[in-house]
Design an enzyme around this catalytic site. Structure first.
Site, mmCIF file in Angstrom:
data_model
loop_
_atom_site.group_PDB
_atom_site.id
_atom_site.type_symbol
_atom_site.label_atom_id
_atom_site.label_comp_id
_atom_site.label_asym_id
_atom_site.label_seq_id
_atom_site.Cartn_x
_atom_site.Cartn_y
_atom_site.Cartn_z
ATOM 1 N N GLU A 46 0.774 -0.960 0.078
ATOM 2 C CA GLU A 46 0.050 0.129 -0.346
ATOM 3 C C GLU A 46 0.911 1.134 -0.065
ATOM 4 O O GLU A 46 1.498 1.440 0.777
ATOM 5 C CB GLU A 46 -0.400 0.299 1.195
ATOM 6 C CG GLU A 46 -2.060 1.368 1.058
ATOM 7 C CD GLU A 46 -2.572 1.301 2.598
ATOM 8 O OE1 GLU A 46 -3.269 -0.035 2.817
ATOM 9 O OE2 GLU A 46 -3.383 1.749 2.727
ATOM 10 N N ASP A 57 -4.291 10.826 10.147
ATOM 11 C CA ASP A 57 -3.091 9.452 10.207
ATOM 12 C C ASP A 57 -2.627 10.414 10.918
ATOM 13 O O ASP A 57 -2.825 11.390 11.763
ATOM 14 C CB ASP A 57 -2.447 9.777 8.942
ATOM 15 C CG ASP A 57 -2.677 8.886 7.903
ATOM 16 O OD1 ASP A 57 -2.433 7.558 7.807
ATOM 17 O OD2 ASP A 57 -2.206 8.580 6.906
#
Ligand code: PLP
Lengths: 256, 405
Positions: A46, A57
């Protein structure tokens, strides 16, 4: 048949997906890291497209994104680097990123260029279901790319079914509602994974967020087809001068 | 005029079901936020227009905030520009800015959703102070995210938040200003989704925030209409002028005039050192369509789609985006978008202080500065939203006085 489909046909357990930020730790290390991940047992890569404001994040991926941007990574540069992706990388590769840079690049052009270099699928956590269904989903499909939605312990059963229906490749089960890189109490997560397991979903399920070592990987794999490791890997290669060796050591520990 | 749920259907006053004003809006959020945002979307209108909610909200606006705020005919300022200028005195609200209108609304709403804890972002600190204030009033835990740079330049507001019992968490990423404080608040909400409500301080964020905040702030134009009627015989001014960071005071000041096409709506952005200086926050001039903080709008960004770090002397306007309503007003031509530089805003702040005995917030000073850029007729009736008072900016003003000698 897509590369992801083929993979899950052959391997239904302990599928390891590793996240790395493109252009990190060096601008030129993207493919090196990918090669090393493939050589040492990763099943899926990924690849994170760095963004200035990555809302989903935590600090580790934020920092790696900032560093990658500072190194000069852009979507355009990334597609140049990925010209030589295939055939040397033969495992599935997914691009993960946020809507704004993709819209700026041009959504259709982005999908076309991604497909042309051999990318298999996309994860865009801030692309909503409604806009996917009315506008973007058909473009993604047109270029033969898989699209992976996220579900969380807070996602209702009905919604999980909808998102599973819309996803192809796999379904991304966020281990608990959190940003990336947070520690998890895994016993609480298990119930949720069991619930997913019992739902007879169309897609294989990979668990992400908080998977950081062998024991969390094993725990995730008990109730899902595999897991995704991100922040822990970034942290491991960050200080290293030899990313190839560090990647090898990191994966050996997980898969031992 | 009471706003009603039915106003939902009107073109500018409300977005469509998915939160779009024209092509701007929506809810571009990661799945981790879906449950909370969806809960809000399904409930906000019903809760807001419940009789018991309205009773408590109106009562607090009156007795706690001190509303209605005066609509003041600024005679010496009017003379300077050879027209009639009315100042809508949001600076006289409790806590010193319009932000408290929204903070009260959202705290009451959060209580009715059963939330136990409030988080907020803040730029100038006015929204943080307003939120901390209402949380103190209601005995609710409050955490405010604020850019490290803003903590320095708006120190009095940091002290006020602490005095009020709120926890102030510095945002240390990016430009360390409002954008980054918003990122941190959103991440905090993702990490603590169950009992927490996130009070966004402007008409930005995923649907339903822009609409909800605009409705809570719409009290500004609701009052303006009857106050103008009393003073001039007509509810309608020729111009309404307001500064735009995210755009909440402007949305509130415009709201009940949005469908009155003869009223010229003027939004004033922060040009910083100048539009093309590279140090600016004038989003409609410099931005392109994009996604920031959960909605599609105009966003200041690089070719590659990275969000640009803006600049304004005013912490409340130092933001690289703009609410989707305003992007739509800009694109449709319904609103006139002007900008004022740091220097021009400072000039306007000094001018108002001396002419009217009112020290404006730096944000509001941008709106004042636009008076110079418009050719008014003597008969025009201009309403200018004085969004906040300047106490928090005194250090900046004093430095500038010293510099100017
Ligand atoms: C006094 C004042 N005016 C204006 C603003 C800008 O916000 P908005 O554009 O949402 O009104 C702020 C924000 O901090 C403020 O404190």
């Amino acid at each position: 048949m897509s590369r992801l489909e083929k993979l899950f046909q052959q391997k239904k357990e302990r599928v390891l997906n590793v996240y790395c930020t493109a252009g990190f730790p060096e601008l030129s290390s993207t493919l090196q890291v990918m090669q090393s991940l493939q050589a040492n047992g990763a099943d899926i890569i990924e690849l994170g497209m760095p963004y200035s404001d990555p809302l989903a994040d935590g600090p580790v991926i934020q920092e790696s994104s900032g560093k990658a941007l500072h190194n000069g990574m852009t979507i355009e540069v990334l597609f140049q680097q990925l010209q030589s992706l295939r055939p040397s990388i033969h495992i599935p590769v997914i691009l993960m990123g946020y809507m704004n840079p993709v819209l700026q690049y041009g959504f259709e052009k982005f999908c076309a260029d991604a497909a042309a270099v051999g990318v298999d699928g996309l994860i865009l956590p801030d692309l909503p279901q409604y806009e996917f269904e009315t506008e973007y989903g058909s473009i993604i499909k047109k270029f033969g790319l898989d699209f992976i939605f996220l579900v969380t312990p807070e996602t209702s059963e009905e919604r999980i079914k909808q998102l599973d229906e819309l996803s192809t490749g796999f379904l991304y089960a966020v281990s608990s509602s959190s940003t990336t890189g947070k520690d998890k109490d895994f016993t609480a997560v298990e119930k949720y994974l069991q619930r997913l397991q019992s739902m007879q979903l169309k897609n294989p399920v990979l668990v992400g967020f908080g998977i950081k070592d062998k024991s969390t990987f094993e725990a995730a794999c008990r109730h899902a087809n595999g897991a995704i490791i991100g922040s822990a890997f970034i942290q491991a290669i960050e200080p290293s001068s030899d990313v190839v060796q560090t990647t090898k050591t990191f994966l050996e520990k997980i898969l031992s | 005029m009471m706003i009603t749920k039915e106003m939902k259907e009107m073109a500018f006053t409300s977005p469509n079901e998915q939160g779009y004003y024209g092509k701007f809006g929506g809810a571009y959020i990661p799945e981790m936020l879906h449950r909370n945002v969806e809960e809000l979307r399904l409930n906000y209108l019903n809760i807001m227009y419940e009789a018991s909610f309205q009773k408590e909200f109106q009562q607090l606006l009156k007795d706690y905030v001190g509303r209605p705020t005066p609509l003041f005919l600024a005679e010496r300022l009017s003379k300077t520009f050879n027209t009639q200028i009315y100042l809508k005195r949001e600076d006289l609200n409790h806590t010193g800015a319009h932000k408290i209108n929204n903070a009260i609304g959202q705290v009451l709403l959060a209580q009715r959703l059963g939330k136990k804890r409030i988080i907020a972002e803040t730029g100038a600190g006015q929204h943080g102070v307003a939120t901390a204030t209402v949380c103190a009033l209601k005995g609710i835990e409050c955490v405010v995210y604020m850019g490290e740079k803003d903590i320095e330049r708006q120190a009095p507001n940091v002290a006020r938040m602490k005095m009020l019992g709120a926890k102030v968490v510095p945002a240390t990423s990016g430009s360390k200003t409002l954008k980054d404080a918003t990122n941190e608040a959103i991440r905090a909400w993702i990490n603590d989704p169950l009992d927490t409500h996130y009070i966004i301080g402007s008409v930005v964020g995923p649907h339903p925030y822009p609409d909800m905040v605009a409705r809570f702030q719409s009290v500004i134009s609701e009052e303006t209409r009857w106050q103008l009627k009393e003073k001039t015989g007509s509810e309608l001014p020729t111009h309404v002028i307001a500064c735009v960071g995210g755009g909440s005071n402007a949305a509130g000041a415009f709201y009940h005039f949005l469908e009155e096409k003869e009223v010229q709506l003027v939004a004033v952005e922060a040009a910083g050192h100048g539009i093309s200086s590279g140090l600016s926050a004038a989003t409609t001039q410099l931005g392109k369509p994009g996604v920031l903080h959960g909605s599609k709008s105009l966003v200041m960004q690089t070719e590659d789609g990275q969000v640009v770090e803006p600049h304004s002397i005013s912490a409340g306007l130092d933001y690289p985006g703009i609410g989707p309503l305003h992007a739509h007003l800009f694109e449709s031509g319904r609103g006139l978008f002007l900008s004022a530089t740091d220097e021009e805003a400072l000039d306007a702040a000094f001018e108002l202080s001396k002419l009217e005995g009112i020290i404006p917030a730096l944000e509001s000073a941008h709106a004042l500065s636009a008076l110079k850029q418009i050719q008014f007729k003597e008969s025009d009736v201009v309403v200018l939203c004085l969004s906040g008072r300047g106490d928090k900016d005194l250090a900046t003003y004093m430095n500038e006085l010293e510099r100017r000698g």
